[in-house]
Design a protein around this motif. Structure first.
Motif, PDB file in Angstrom:
ATOM      1  N   UNK A   1      29.391 135.807  -2.144  1.00  0.00           N
ATOM      2  CA  UNK A   1      28.824 134.929  -1.120  1.00  0.00           C
ATOM      3  C   UNK A   1      28.954 133.449  -1.414  1.00  0.00           C
ATOM      4  N   UNK A   2      29.562 133.098  -2.533  1.00  0.00           N
ATOM      5  CA  UNK A   2      29.676 131.685  -2.897  1.00  0.00           C
ATOM      6  C   UNK A   2      30.918 131.089  -2.244  1.00  0.00           C
ATOM      7  N   UNK A   3      30.834 130.873  -0.941  1.00  0.00           N
ATOM      8  CA  UNK A   3      31.963 130.401  -0.154  1.00  0.00           C
ATOM      9  C   UNK A   3      31.630 129.107   0.585  1.00  0.00           C
ATOM     10  N   UNK A   4      30.724 128.319   0.033  1.00  0.00           N
ATOM     11  CA  UNK A   4      30.346 127.060   0.669  1.00  0.00           C
ATOM     12  C   UNK A   4      31.504 126.064   0.569  1.00  0.00           C
ATOM     13  N   UNK A   5      31.625 125.203   1.561  1.00  0.00           N
ATOM     14  CA  UNK A   5      32.797 124.327   1.635  1.00  0.00           C
ATOM     15  C   UNK A   5      32.604 122.974   0.957  1.00  0.00           C
ATOM     16  N   UNK A   6      31.502 122.808   0.221  1.00  0.00           N
ATOM     17  CA  UNK A   6      31.300 121.598  -0.586  1.00  0.00           C
ATOM     18  C   UNK A   6      30.796 122.029  -1.956  1.00  0.00           C
ATOM     19  N   UNK A   7      31.021 121.182  -2.960  1.00  0.00           N
ATOM     20  CA  UNK A   7      30.525 121.515  -4.289  1.00  0.00           C
ATOM     21  C   UNK A   7      28.999 121.557  -4.349  1.00  0.00           C
ATOM     22  N   UNK A   8      28.268 120.599  -3.761  1.00  0.00           N
ATOM     23  CA  UNK A   8      26.803 120.703  -3.800  1.00  0.00           C
ATOM     24  C   UNK A   8      26.298 122.017  -3.192  1.00  0.00           C
TER      25      UNK A   8
ATOM     26  N   UNK B   1      38.601 130.326  -5.196  1.00  0.00           N
ATOM     27  CA  UNK B   1      39.376 130.397  -3.961  1.00  0.00           C
ATOM     28  C   UNK B   1      38.855 129.388  -2.948  1.00  0.00           C
ATOM     29  N   UNK B   2      37.520 129.385  -2.768  1.00  0.00           N
ATOM     30  CA  UNK B   2      36.917 128.489  -1.781  1.00  0.00           C
ATOM     31  C   UNK B   2      37.103 127.030  -2.180  1.00  0.00           C
ATOM     32  N   UNK B   3      36.889 126.737  -3.445  1.00  0.00           N
ATOM     33  CA  UNK B   3      37.050 125.361  -3.920  1.00  0.00           C
ATOM     34  C   UNK B   3      38.483 124.885  -3.741  1.00  0.00           C
ATOM     35  N   UNK B   4      39.443 125.771  -3.984  1.00  0.00           N
ATOM     36  CA  UNK B   4      40.846 125.421  -3.794  1.00  0.00           C
ATOM     37  C   UNK B   4      41.128 125.083  -2.332  1.00  0.00           C
ATOM     38  N   UNK B   5      40.582 125.893  -1.422  1.00  0.00           N
ATOM     39  CA  UNK B   5      40.838 125.690   0.007  1.00  0.00           C
ATOM     40  C   UNK B   5      40.162 124.445   0.546  1.00  0.00           C
ATOM     41  N   UNK B   6      39.069 123.997  -0.105  1.00  0.00           N
ATOM     42  CA  UNK B   6      38.293 122.879   0.444  1.00  0.00           C
ATOM     43  C   UNK B   6      38.352 121.609  -0.413  1.00  0.00           C
TER      44      UNK B   6
ATOM     45  N   UNK C   1      39.400 152.850  11.859  1.00  0.00           N
ATOM     46  CA  UNK C   1      39.532 151.703  10.963  1.00  0.00           C
ATOM     47  C   UNK C   1      38.174 151.403  10.331  1.00  0.00           C
ATOM     48  N   UNK C   2      38.062 151.607   9.019  1.00  0.00           N
ATOM     49  CA  UNK C   2      36.808 151.360   8.314  1.00  0.00           C
ATOM     50  C   UNK C   2      36.934 150.257   7.278  1.00  0.00           C
ATOM     51  N   UNK C   3      38.146 149.956   6.867  1.00  0.00           N
ATOM     52  CA  UNK C   3      38.354 148.980   5.791  1.00  0.00           C
ATOM     53  C   UNK C   3      38.445 147.576   6.375  1.00  0.00           C
ATOM     54  N   UNK C   4      37.631 146.677   5.855  1.00  0.00           N
ATOM     55  CA  UNK C   4      37.694 145.266   6.228  1.00  0.00           C
ATOM     56  C   UNK C   4      37.785 144.468   4.952  1.00  0.00           C
ATOM     57  N   UNK C   5      38.834 143.674   4.836  1.00  0.00           N
ATOM     58  CA  UNK C   5      39.030 142.898   3.610  1.00  0.00           C
ATOM     59  C   UNK C   5      38.627 141.451   3.846  1.00  0.00           C
ATOM     60  N   UNK C   6      37.952 140.853   2.860  1.00  0.00           N
ATOM     61  CA  UNK C   6      37.586 139.433   2.936  1.00  0.00           C
ATOM     62  C   UNK C   6      38.117 138.648   1.754  1.00  0.00           C
ATOM     63  N   UNK C   7      38.621 139.344   0.725  1.00  0.00           N
ATOM     64  CA  UNK C   7      39.039 138.665  -0.497  1.00  0.00           C
ATOM     65  C   UNK C   7      40.259 137.796  -0.254  1.00  0.00           C
ATOM     66  N   UNK C   8      40.172 136.541  -0.665  1.00  0.00           N
ATOM     67  CA  UNK C   8      41.297 135.604  -0.661  1.00  0.00           C
ATOM     68  C   UNK C   8      41.819 135.296   0.735  1.00  0.00           C
ATOM     69  N   UNK C   9      41.062 135.630   1.791  1.00  0.00           N
ATOM     70  CA  UNK C   9      41.592 135.403   3.130  1.00  0.00           C
ATOM     71  C   UNK C   9      41.831 133.931   3.431  1.00  0.00           C
ATOM     72  N   UNK C  10      40.990 133.046   2.890  1.00  0.00           N
ATOM     73  CA  UNK C  10      41.187 131.625   3.150  1.00  0.00           C
ATOM     74  C   UNK C  10      42.500 131.141   2.550  1.00  0.00           C
ATOM     75  N   UNK C  11      42.801 131.558   1.343  1.00  0.00           N
ATOM     76  CA  UNK C  11      44.034 131.129   0.704  1.00  0.00           C
ATOM     77  C   UNK C  11      45.237 131.756   1.395  1.00  0.00           C
ATOM     78  N   UNK C  12      45.118 133.014   1.788  1.00  0.00           N
ATOM     79  CA  UNK C  12      46.198 133.651   2.520  1.00  0.00           C
ATOM     80  C   UNK C  12      46.471 132.888   3.806  1.00  0.00           C
TER      81      UNK C  12
END
Length: 377
Positions: free
Chosen positions: A24-31, A109-114, A229-240
């Motif tokens: 859940x640590x996907x916030x778009x700022x470091x603070x 991943x999130x820090x890289x994207x933002x 369809x039961x599988x939902x992936x969220x890993x690395x989606x921002x970087x992808x």
């Protein structure tokens, strides 16, 4: 667990466990991200407030414990928090604890994207070094993530790491259901007739040299009595999504080939680190492989990587591939250049039907537009 025998089962419930998920640590700022990290640490300390009773901790340690719980600790104290908690648990139980950290690299991943990757990696490198390196009170730790942890610069100060990926043989048969296990379940549930469809929809992954079914999808299918369809992936989606920006004709051809059930060749470098992603032309395929969108059907070791033939593993992932990959690639939402009409376009239903039926003979025209689930009967 049954195969491991009594010695294995005797270990159950014998060790204190520190568990954290960074998913859940996907916030778009470091603070914002740092505040989320503090809350996770606080949550873990709250589980062990009984350690404050009696004289197990001295007054300085109790004050430091309270500062974590009350979110008054300094950034440096949070970097030492799990090291300290490991020691406190060892004193209480006289057994070294186990540390489990799920999706350790989601913050990176999130820090890289933002745009705050350097700040995040500098902080978490110290946190992980304090937690894992030279922690005399640690039994062992298990971390999961998208990229190999041994090469990621966040672990540059660590050694004695055992790393297992989807390409490794060790533990590969326990990462999902084997064919024999699915056949046993189907037999127990008197659903043997479903095996060809289960294979088409949920099989096809290769971990090491084992053929593996998606366990979540198989369980969900048996529980709900529906193929779907039961599988939902969220890993690395921002970087992808970032790597899919700036479309090229070559990229379009390869993505279309995958959707049509063909294979593509790519050099897979499991030692890829986030700050080098844009410099590797095959980085997209490394991420698609490690996040489950693709599987390797052939591979050959080469210097600094593996040359692999990749494909979409099964029908379920093919659906997700369109919604999560092709739709991101086509920022305007126009997937027609792939020969696929947009969902809801009844004029193109026959084209969509032919494309899907080529790989899934069971699908009917009525289920094509929205990929709705197909029942057992």
């Amino acid at each position: 667990m049954d195969r491991a025998g009594a010695d294995y089962m005797a270990q159950r419930g014998q060790y204190p466990v520190i568990f954290m998920s960074f998913k859940g640590m996907q916030q778009d700022t470091w603070p914002g991200m740092f505040q989320s990290f503090r809350l996770w640490i606080q949550r873990e300390f709250n589980k062990y407030e009984f350690l404050l009773q009696g004289n197990l901790l001295n007054e300085v340690e109790k004050n430091a414990f309270h500062r974590i719980v009350w979110q008054q600790a300094t950034p440096e104290e949070y970097q030492l928090s799990l090291l300290n908690l490991s020691e406190y648990l060892f004193r209480y139980y006289r057994v070294k604890p186990i540390i489990l950290i799920d999706e350790y690299d989601t913050p990176l991943q999130t820090a890289y994207s933002h745009g705050f990757y350097d700040q995040a990696i500098a902080y978490f490198r110290t946190f992980f070094n304090n937690t894992l390196k030279g922690n005399e009170f640690l039994n062992f730790a298990i971390l999961t993530g998208v990229l190999r942890i041994a090469k990621e610069s966040i672990f540059s100060g660590l050694n004695n790491l055992d790393v297992y990926s989807v390409m490794d043989e060790e533990y590969s048969s326990v990462m999902g259901f084997t064919t024999a296990e699915v056949e046993k379940m189907a037999g127990d549930l008197q659903a043997d007739a479903l095996l060809p469809r289960l294979k088409a929809w949920y099989d096809g992954y290769r971990f090491g040299y084992h053929e593996i079914y998606n366990p979540w999808s198989v369980i969900s299918c048996f529980a709900k009595r529906r193929i779907g369809d039961y599988w939902v992936n969220t890993s690395a989606n921002e970087i992808i999504a970032t790597l899919l920006q700036g479309p090229s004709k070559r990229q379009e051809e390869r993505l279309l080939a995958l959707l049509q059930g063909k294979t593509v060749s790519a050099v897979i470098r499991e030692g890829l680190i986030y700050q080098d992603i844009r410099m590797d032309k095959d980085a997209l395929y490394t991420l698609l492989l490690t996040t489950g969108y693709l599987t390797a059907v052939w591979r050959q070791d080469i210097p600094n990587g593996m040359l692999c033939q990749l494909k979409i593993p099964n029908e379920e992932v093919r659906h997700v591939f369109q919604s999560e990959i092709l739709d991101r690639f086509c920022a305007d939402g126009d997937v027609s250049r792939f020969g696929i009409p947009p969902a809801g376009d009844t004029s193109g239903m026959e084209v969509r039907y032919r494309l899907l039926r080529e790989k899934n003979p069971c699908i009917s025209r009525a289920n094509v537009l929205n990929y709705s689930s197909i029942g057992f009967e």
